[in-house]
Design a protein around this motif. Structure first.
Motif, short mmCIF file in Angstrom:
data_model
loop_
_atom_site.label_atom_id
_atom_site.label_comp_id
_atom_site.label_asym_id
_atom_site.label_seq_id
_atom_site.Cartn_x
_atom_site.Cartn_y
_atom_site.Cartn_z
N THR A 12 0.84 -1.19 0.00
CA THR A 12 0.00 0.00 0.00
C THR A 12 0.88 1.24 0.00
OG1 THR A 12 -0.18 -0.04 2.43
CG2 THR A 12 -1.90 -1.18 1.16
N SER A 13 0.33 2.35 -0.48
CA SER A 13 1.14 3.55 -0.64
C SER A 13 0.41 4.78 -0.13
CB SER A 13 1.53 3.73 -2.12
OG SER A 13 0.37 3.85 -2.93
N TYR A 14 1.16 5.86 -0.04
CA TYR A 14 0.65 7.14 0.43
C TYR A 14 -0.12 7.84 -0.69
CZ TYR A 14 4.40 6.67 3.96
OH TYR A 14 5.23 6.23 4.95
N LEU A 15 -1.04 8.71 -0.34
CA LEU A 15 -1.64 9.64 -1.29
C LEU A 15 -1.58 11.01 -0.64
CD1 LEU A 15 -3.08 10.16 -3.95
CD2 LEU A 15 -5.25 9.68 -2.82
N GLU A 16 -0.61 11.81 -1.05
CA GLU A 16 -0.33 13.09 -0.43
C GLU A 16 0.01 14.13 -1.49
OE1 GLU A 16 -0.58 13.62 2.82
OE2 GLU A 16 -0.80 11.54 3.48
N GLN A 17 -0.05 15.40 -1.10
CA GLN A 17 0.43 16.46 -1.98
C GLN A 17 1.94 16.32 -2.13
OE1 GLN A 17 -1.96 18.34 -3.18
NE2 GLN A 17 -0.78 19.76 -4.45
N LEU A 47 3.10 -1.54 -6.29
CA LEU A 47 2.54 -0.50 -5.43
C LEU A 47 1.04 -0.37 -5.65
CD1 LEU A 47 5.22 2.35 -5.49
CD2 LEU A 47 5.16 0.18 -4.23
N LEU A 48 0.31 -0.20 -4.55
CA LEU A 48 -1.15 -0.13 -4.58
C LEU A 48 -1.59 1.24 -4.09
CD1 LEU A 48 -1.80 -3.59 -2.86
CD2 LEU A 48 -1.81 -3.11 -5.31
N PRO A 49 -2.00 2.14 -5.00
CA PRO A 49 -2.42 3.47 -4.58
C PRO A 49 -3.81 3.46 -3.98
CG PRO A 49 -2.69 3.25 -6.94
CD PRO A 49 -2.02 1.99 -6.46
N PRO A 50 -4.08 4.30 -2.98
CA PRO A 50 -5.44 4.41 -2.45
C PRO A 50 -6.41 4.78 -3.56
CG PRO A 50 -3.87 5.57 -1.04
CD PRO A 50 -3.13 5.20 -2.29
N ARG A 93 -6.91 10.25 6.57
CA ARG A 93 -6.83 9.86 5.15
C ARG A 93 -7.89 8.78 4.95
NH1 ARG A 93 -3.53 13.85 6.66
NH2 ARG A 93 -1.87 14.27 5.12
N LYS A 94 -9.14 9.23 4.85
CA LYS A 94 -10.26 8.29 4.85
C LYS A 94 -10.23 7.37 3.63
CE LYS A 94 -13.26 11.25 7.64
NZ LYS A 94 -14.59 11.88 7.77
N ASP A 95 -9.74 7.87 2.50
CA ASP A 95 -9.67 7.02 1.31
C ASP A 95 -8.69 5.88 1.54
OD1 ASP A 95 -7.50 8.77 1.41
OD2 ASP A 95 -7.65 9.38 -0.70
N ARG A 96 -7.55 6.18 2.14
CA ARG A 96 -6.57 5.13 2.40
C ARG A 96 -7.08 4.16 3.45
NH1 ARG A 96 -0.09 5.47 4.15
NH2 ARG A 96 0.19 3.22 4.06
N ASP A 97 -7.71 4.67 4.49
CA ASP A 97 -8.26 3.79 5.53
C ASP A 97 -9.23 2.78 4.93
OD1 ASP A 97 -6.87 5.16 7.50
OD2 ASP A 97 -8.60 6.31 8.18
N ALA A 98 -10.15 3.26 4.09
CA ALA A 98 -11.15 2.38 3.49
C ALA A 98 -10.51 1.37 2.55
CB ALA A 98 -12.20 3.21 2.76
N PHE A 99 -9.54 1.82 1.77
CA PHE A 99 -8.86 0.95 0.81
C PHE A 99 -8.12 -0.17 1.53
CE2 PHE A 99 -5.06 0.36 -2.08
CZ PHE A 99 -5.75 -0.29 -3.10
N GLU A 100 -7.34 0.17 2.56
CA GLU A 100 -6.55 -0.83 3.26
C GLU A 100 -7.43 -1.78 4.06
OE1 GLU A 100 -3.36 1.06 5.34
OE2 GLU A 100 -2.34 1.62 3.47
#
Length: 251
Positions: A12-17, A47-50, A93-100
């Motif tokens: 899993t990976s980060y999604l950030e500016q 790598l798995l993006p959110p 990071r709700k999108d990442r939480d849900a994805f993971e």
């Protein structure tokens, strides 16, 4: 192990500016040391993006993998375990939480080997119904795990005997680890067991005995991967066994 038989490990990976050249935009990324540790251990890193996901999509993603690593990152949203956020908590990071969460549930359902790292340990506990200590200094009275400013602190972890962690560490009863976290597991989720603790009682490693290989640690083994690949070798070897079984069933 031939190149074609190397297990595929999703990280899993980060999604950030992020900034690169003239660009300043939201981007998915992961520090190189994570996927270097996977390739050094004999795996192939993906790598798995959110992204938006439901249980069906998550199951499809996991079906394409031989192993899963939940990497470090921002604090899990406190609302996911029924609490108000502490003032020190990261913006969720709700999108990442849900994805993971969805990926982990699918991995458990399909018995795909997984390793959780720092945030990944907390995601595992929350996904299975546990809670999080939101700010450790409030509980233990020190910042021994969270220096900030990108500085990792070394702490000793006592390893429980007869656990997967103990086997991966060659029977060592303690290990010096690199820490960078201000949160930790509080109420342990049903089904998990504790396989490592700090001398202050803070949970530092957990396992899910109901699957063939499911372990999560609160520290950052990727920071020591050049000297000690044991955790990454563990998940890659488990993924290789899973791949062999899957290919045998397909024949």
């Amino acid at each position: 192990m031939g190149t074609s038989s190397r297990p595929i490990i999703g990280l899993t990976s980060y999604l950030e500016q992020a900034q690169t050249g003239v660009w300043d935009l939201p981007a998915s990324f992961l520090p190189k040391i994570y996927f270097e540790a996977v390739t050094d251990a004999g795996g192939v890193a993906v790598l798995l993006p959110p992204q938006p996901v439901d249980s069906e999509i998550a199951a499809s993603i996991i079906q394409g993998l031989d192993g899963l690593i939940l990497t470090g990152g921002k604090d899990v949203d406190a609302a996911r375990y029924g609490q108000e956020a502490h003032p020190t908590a990261d913006v969720p990071r709700k999108d990442r939480d849900a994805f993971e969460d969805a990926l982990l549930r699918a991995a458990i359902e399909q018995n795909v080997p997984f390793l959780g790292i720092c945030r990944g340990a907390q995601v595992l506990n929350v996904t299975l119904g546990g809670t999080i200590i939101q700010h450790l200094p409030d509980v233990i009275g020190s910042t021994r795990y969270s220096a900030g400013s990108g500085v990792f602190l070394v702490n000793d972890v006592a390893v429980e005997p007869d656990t997967t962690l103990a086997a991966l560490l060659g029977g060592d009863d303690s290990v010096a680890v690199k820490s960078y976290h201000h949160q930790a597991i509080d109420t342990l989720a049903d089904g998990l067991i504790v396989s490592g603790r700090g001398d202050d009682g803070v949970i530092q490693a957990v396992e899910l005995p109901s699957v063939d290989f499911g372990i999560a640690v609160q520290w950052h083994p990727e920071e020591d991967a050049k000297q000690d690949l044991r955790l990454f070798e563990g998940v890659v070897k488990a993924a290789a066994r899973y791949r062999e079984k899957r290919m045998a069933l397909a024949d």
